[in-house]
Design a protein around this motif. Structure first.
Motif, PDB file in Angstrom:
ATOM      1  N   HIS A 331       1.022  -0.599   0.126  1.00  0.00           N
ATOM      2  CA  HIS A 331       0.149  -0.112  -0.299  1.00  0.00           C
ATOM      3  C   HIS A 331       0.778   1.301  -0.084  1.00  0.00           C
ATOM      4  CE1 HIS A 331      -3.761  -2.987   1.309  1.00  0.00           C
ATOM      5  NE2 HIS A 331      -4.141  -1.128   0.666  1.00  0.00           N
ATOM      6  N   LEU A 332       1.845   0.984   0.476  1.00  0.00           N
ATOM      7  CA  LEU A 332       3.121   2.797   0.453  1.00  0.00           C
ATOM      8  C   LEU A 332       3.665   3.097  -1.277  1.00  0.00           C
ATOM      9  CD1 LEU A 332       4.088   2.290   3.908  1.00  0.00           C
ATOM     10  CD2 LEU A 332       3.026   3.660   3.679  1.00  0.00           C
ATOM     11  N   THR A 333       4.083   1.574  -1.053  1.00  0.00           N
ATOM     12  CA  THR A 333       4.420   1.845  -2.843  1.00  0.00           C
ATOM     13  C   THR A 333       3.802   1.441  -4.063  1.00  0.00           C
ATOM     14  OG1 THR A 333       5.074  -0.720  -2.776  1.00  0.00           O
ATOM     15  CG2 THR A 333       6.621   0.818  -1.955  1.00  0.00           C
ATOM     16  N   TYR A 334       2.475   1.023  -3.755  1.00  0.00           N
ATOM     17  CA  TYR A 334       1.921   0.325  -5.662  1.00  0.00           C
ATOM     18  C   TYR A 334       1.380   2.141  -6.439  1.00  0.00           C
ATOM     19  CZ  TYR A 334      -2.867   3.018  -3.540  1.00  0.00           C
ATOM     20  OH  TYR A 334      -3.636   3.275  -3.907  1.00  0.00           O
ATOM     21  N   ASP A 335       1.610   3.018  -5.407  1.00  0.00           N
ATOM     22  CA  ASP A 335       0.820   4.234  -6.855  1.00  0.00           C
ATOM     23  C   ASP A 335       1.922   4.451  -6.803  1.00  0.00           C
ATOM     24  OD1 ASP A 335       1.847   5.299  -4.545  1.00  0.00           O
ATOM     25  OD2 ASP A 335       0.679   6.841  -4.182  1.00  0.00           O
ATOM     26  N   LYS A 336       3.282   4.321  -6.827  1.00  0.00           N
ATOM     27  CA  LYS A 336       4.700   5.007  -7.031  1.00  0.00           C
ATOM     28  C   LYS A 336       5.013   3.867  -8.598  1.00  0.00           C
ATOM     29  CE  LYS A 336       5.423   6.482  -3.102  1.00  0.00           C
ATOM     30  NZ  LYS A 336       5.390   6.561  -2.859  1.00  0.00           N
ATOM     31  N   PHE A 337       4.358   2.931  -9.357  1.00  0.00           N
ATOM     32  CA  PHE A 337       4.242   1.710 -10.273  1.00  0.00           C
ATOM     33  C   PHE A 337       4.431   3.090 -11.510  1.00  0.00           C
ATOM     34  CE2 PHE A 337       5.439  -0.819  -6.556  1.00  0.00           C
ATOM     35  CZ  PHE A 337       5.870  -1.785  -7.322  1.00  0.00           C
ATOM     36  N   PRO A 338       4.842   2.613 -12.523  1.00  0.00           N
ATOM     37  CA  PRO A 338       4.475   3.493 -13.690  1.00  0.00           C
ATOM     38  C   PRO A 338       3.231   3.398 -14.288  1.00  0.00           C
ATOM     39  CG  PRO A 338       6.571   2.183 -14.286  1.00  0.00           C
ATOM     40  CD  PRO A 338       5.947   2.420 -12.598  1.00  0.00           C
ATOM     41  N   LYS A 339       2.875   1.663 -13.725  1.00  0.00           N
ATOM     42  CA  LYS A 339       1.311   1.752 -14.753  1.00  0.00           C
ATOM     43  C   LYS A 339       0.175   1.070 -13.567  1.00  0.00           C
ATOM     44  CE  LYS A 339       2.212  -0.717 -18.879  1.00  0.00           C
ATOM     45  NZ  LYS A 339       1.928  -1.566 -19.387  1.00  0.00           N
ATOM     46  N   ARG A 340      -0.957   0.840 -13.537  1.00  0.00           N
ATOM     47  CA  ARG A 340      -1.716   0.475 -12.782  1.00  0.00           C
ATOM     48  C   ARG A 340      -2.065  -0.844 -12.060  1.00  0.00           C
ATOM     49  NH1 ARG A 340      -6.678   3.676 -12.373  1.00  0.00           N
ATOM     50  NH2 ARG A 340      -6.371   3.639 -14.599  1.00  0.00           N
ATOM     51  N   ILE A 341      -1.636   0.027 -10.850  1.00  0.00           N
ATOM     52  CA  ILE A 341      -2.011  -1.116  -9.337  1.00  0.00           C
ATOM     53  C   ILE A 341      -2.912  -0.848  -8.790  1.00  0.00           C
ATOM     54  CG2 ILE A 341      -0.236  -2.822  -7.799  1.00  0.00           C
ATOM     55  CD1 ILE A 341       1.809  -1.984  -9.969  1.00  0.00           C
ATOM     56  N   VAL A 342      -3.703  -2.365  -9.287  1.00  0.00           N
ATOM     57  CA  VAL A 342      -5.401  -2.626  -8.489  1.00  0.00           C
ATOM     58  C   VAL A 342      -5.195  -3.352  -7.544  1.00  0.00           C
ATOM     59  CG1 VAL A 342      -7.499  -2.592  -8.941  1.00  0.00           C
ATOM     60  CG2 VAL A 342      -6.460  -1.896 -10.587  1.00  0.00           C
ATOM     61  N   LEU A 343      -4.470  -2.853  -5.995  1.00  0.00           N
ATOM     62  CA  LEU A 343      -4.965  -3.601  -4.766  1.00  0.00           C
ATOM     63  C   LEU A 343      -6.461  -4.186  -4.383  1.00  0.00           C
ATOM     64  CD1 LEU A 343      -2.411  -2.802  -2.796  1.00  0.00           C
ATOM     65  CD2 LEU A 343      -1.973  -4.134  -4.131  1.00  0.00           C
ATOM     66  N   GLU A 344      -6.885  -5.638  -4.232  1.00  0.00           N
ATOM     67  CA  GLU A 344      -8.301  -5.688  -3.973  1.00  0.00           C
ATOM     68  C   GLU A 344      -7.704  -6.427  -2.274  1.00  0.00           C
ATOM     69  OE1 GLU A 344     -10.539  -7.283  -7.026  1.00  0.00           O
ATOM     70  OE2 GLU A 344     -10.271  -5.536  -8.220  1.00  0.00           O
ATOM     71  N   ILE A 345      -9.076  -6.087  -1.772  1.00  0.00           N
ATOM     72  CA  ILE A 345      -9.318  -7.116  -0.664  1.00  0.00           C
ATOM     73  C   ILE A 345      -9.650  -8.224  -0.796  1.00  0.00           C
ATOM     74  CG2 ILE A 345     -10.364  -7.140   2.289  1.00  0.00           C
ATOM     75  CD1 ILE A 345     -11.275  -4.454   1.640  1.00  0.00           C
TER      76      ILE A 345
END
Lengths: 381, 239
Positions: A331-345
């Protein structure tokens, strides 16, 4: 009864936390890998969902512009429009272009559509600044990821375009940011050659008529008509390949994204296996460090079940703490990636289940060591 | 009135290996130790002291013979009980060369672990542990970790742990090996006091001649059998 696992962990808390963080980072990467896959699917569907067409009419025997090259004449939209059951039909183009930017060029997918037509591919909810296209020449709507602001000028081909709107969360199925142009501008960018090339082509006897081409015709179906039946009619009479929105999604997720998904899936499985092996090795080492104490406990007469439960609980706690750290890390790093990361519960819960099972499996190496520990080893130094 | 028997050994034999590699360690050894007795077990290295201790402690199975712990015959050419750990848990206390306290448990937890496993309530186990710590004059260390205690203090805790399950027998494997002369004598005096006051039979393996005068009897493994010696107190030598 004394909780041996809790006491042991408390005794070496910092070591336990650092170990759990290490394994947690691996699990975080697993979550991110799953997130990359979810992101691929999500991005693949953004454009389709925003366009919200019932039918995609593309070049015969092709799978459409998302999978392969497809060309149809722009005026074909009129033929489609008059067919039984069709409510609206419009021409649309897709092309990769590089937007010149002061830092470095930005690769984008440009969607060309008829600004005065009946189907607008821009989802108004996604506009965060400015407006959508109102003129059919030299206006452009960009996504915020491109870095352009409203009123900025962008040179494309021979002309200067004005940014009139900025959208958020609009990406193509390949993950590139989306920009929107009028159909005329898009056709010009895609099919209009330079004057020299036109001269050369004419000298060869080739007529430059491609600027009336588009990549697909999109259509909506009137209420009360069966989409599949309408699609069948178009296929039968117009010699085109026709896909419903659902089929187009399937092409995207199964044909276009499938290989990436398989690759990510394999990486994920490998990472989970590696994590399990690492947990097993850590537990084995932790058990080896306690062999003298384990021999003494067995010599004193403590039952195996008590010592085994200590090892299993420690392994489970290591897995659970690693899972928590993995979640925090992802959750701390997912938005640093150039492509979209969708974290689902749901994915996190699935990984939690896998980690619990993997931890129990990993604890077997420690348990085996406990069972084989010789109580006599406690005597005689 | 004669004292009750704590350990009775009849024709105990232990062989290792077979045929050409056969090693006879103990052969037809017989002896009896009463409750309240402090007995030293001496022998040269490799003579079988630890093996004998492990057989009495139901850790290593003899080849043949009989072992009685109190009134229970625990070995009659085979173990009479399925679970020898239960016998150890209920009847025997162990003291080792080093204290071997469990490092991640505090002193109180080290002492109460075994009684709690035997089904004693936490409260009762703690009460008994505190009594033992007071008896051994280290009650103020009850909630310390073993790493915070000196070698002598830790060995006292190990003694308290061995006594926590009210054993009939204590088997001590060179409990003074890691201590200096003064502390060694102090530990043996303490064991002597425990043997008498708690009515426990204590067998102590030792190589330390300086502590031998404090034992009731000295048991030596000679020619694979057991021989009891007296100590010439003037010369401090075994005769």
């Amino acid at each position: 009864m004394i909780n041996l696992a809790k006491r042991d962990i408390e005794h070496t808390l910092s070591k336990f936390i650092v170990t759990a963080m290490g394994v947690g980072m691996l699990l975080g990467i697993v979550l991110i890998m799953i997130g990359v896959y979810r992101g691929l699917i999500f991005e693949a569907e953004i454009l389709l969902n925003d366009i919200n067409a019932d039918l995609w009419i593309v070049q015969e025997n092709t799978m459409g512009p998302f999978a392969e090259s497809s060309r149809v004449y722009e005026d074909f939209k009129n033929i489609i429009y008059v067919m039984n059951g069709i409510d609206k039909s419009e021409a649309i183009t897709f092309q990769n272009i590089q937007l010149p930017h002061y830092e470095k060029p930005v690769r984008v997918v440009a969607v060309g559509y008829d600004v005065f037509g009946s189907i607008n591919p821009i989802n108004p909810e996604r506009i965060i600044a400015g407006r959508d296209l109102k003129n059919d020449r030299y206006e452009i709507v960009v996504t915020d990821k491109t870095g352009f602001k409203v009123d900025e000028k962008i040179k494309l081909g021979r002309n200067l375009y004005t940014v009139v709107g900025v959208t958020h969360n609009t990406t193509s199925n390949s993950g590139d940011p989306l920009v929107y142009l009028s159909l005329k501008d898009a056709q010009e960018l895609q099919f209009l050659y330079s004057n020299k090339e036109i001269q050369n082509n004419e000298a060869r006897g080739v007529k430059n008529s491609e600027s009336y081409m588009v990549n697909a015709i999109i259509a909506t179906v009137k209420n009360g008509f069966d989409i599949n039946e309408v699609a069948k009619d178009i296929k039968k009479w117009q010699h085109k390949s026709v896909y419903t929105a659902e089929q187009q999604k399937e092409i995207l997720t199964k044909n276009v994204v499938e290989k990436s998904a398989k690759q990510i899936g394999l990486f994920t499985v490998i990472l989970v296996v590696v994590s399990t092996i690492i947990i097993a090795l850590i537990i084995y080492t932790m058990t080896l460090e306690k062999m003298k104490e384990i021999s003494i406990m067995k010599l004193m007469g403590l039952p195996n079940s008590l010592i085994v439960s200590m090892i299993v609980k420690e392994t489970l706690l290591l897995g659970i703490f690693a899972f928590i750290f993995g979640n925090i890390f992802s959750h701390l790093t997912y938005d640093k990636f150039p492509k979209r990361i969708v974290l689902e519960i749901s994915d996190a819960w699935m990984l939690f289940g896998i980690i619990v099972i993997a931890s129990i499996l990993a604890s077997f190496v420690g348990v085996k060591k406990v069972i084989s520990a010789d109580p006599a080893a406690a005597i005689g130094g | 009135m004669s004292k009750e028997s704590a350990i009775k050994i009849q024709n105990l034999t232990k062989h290792f290996g077979k045929n050409e590699s056969l090693v006879k360690v103990i052969e037809n050894a017989s002896f009896e130790i009463k409750k309240g007795e402090l007995v030293a077990l001496i022998a040269p290295s490799g003579a079988g002291k630890t093996t004998l201790l492990m057989m009495i402690g139901c850790v290593q199975e003899p080849t043949s013979g009989e072992i009685w712990l109190g009134e229970e015959k625990v070995y009659d050419n085979k173990w009479t009980a399925k679970d020898t750990r239960k016998i150890r848990r209920e009847k025997i206390g162990f003291i080792f060369q080093s204290h071997y306290l469990i490092p991640f448990l505090n002193i109180m937890e080290n002492i109460t672990l075994l009684p709690q496993t035997n089904g004693v309530s936490e409260k009762a186990a703690k009460q008994k542990a505190m009594e033992l710590l007071e008896y051994l004059e280290i009650a103020d260390k009850a909630y310390s970790m073993s790493s915070q205690l000196s070698g002598g203090q830790n060995q006292r805790v190990a003694i308290a742990r061995a006594l926590a399950n009210n054993p009939e027998i204590i088997l001590a494997d060179e409990p003074t090996a890691a201590l200096d002369a003064q502390r060694s004598i102090s530990v043996i005096k303490m064991l002597k006091k425990i043997a008498i006051e708690q009515n426990v039979a204590i067998i102590t393996v030792t190589h330390d001649d300086r502590i031998l005068p404090y034992f009731d009897r000295i048991m030596k493994i000679e020619n694979r059998g057991i021989v009891f010696h007296k100590l010439d107190e003037e010369q401090n030598e075994i005769i």
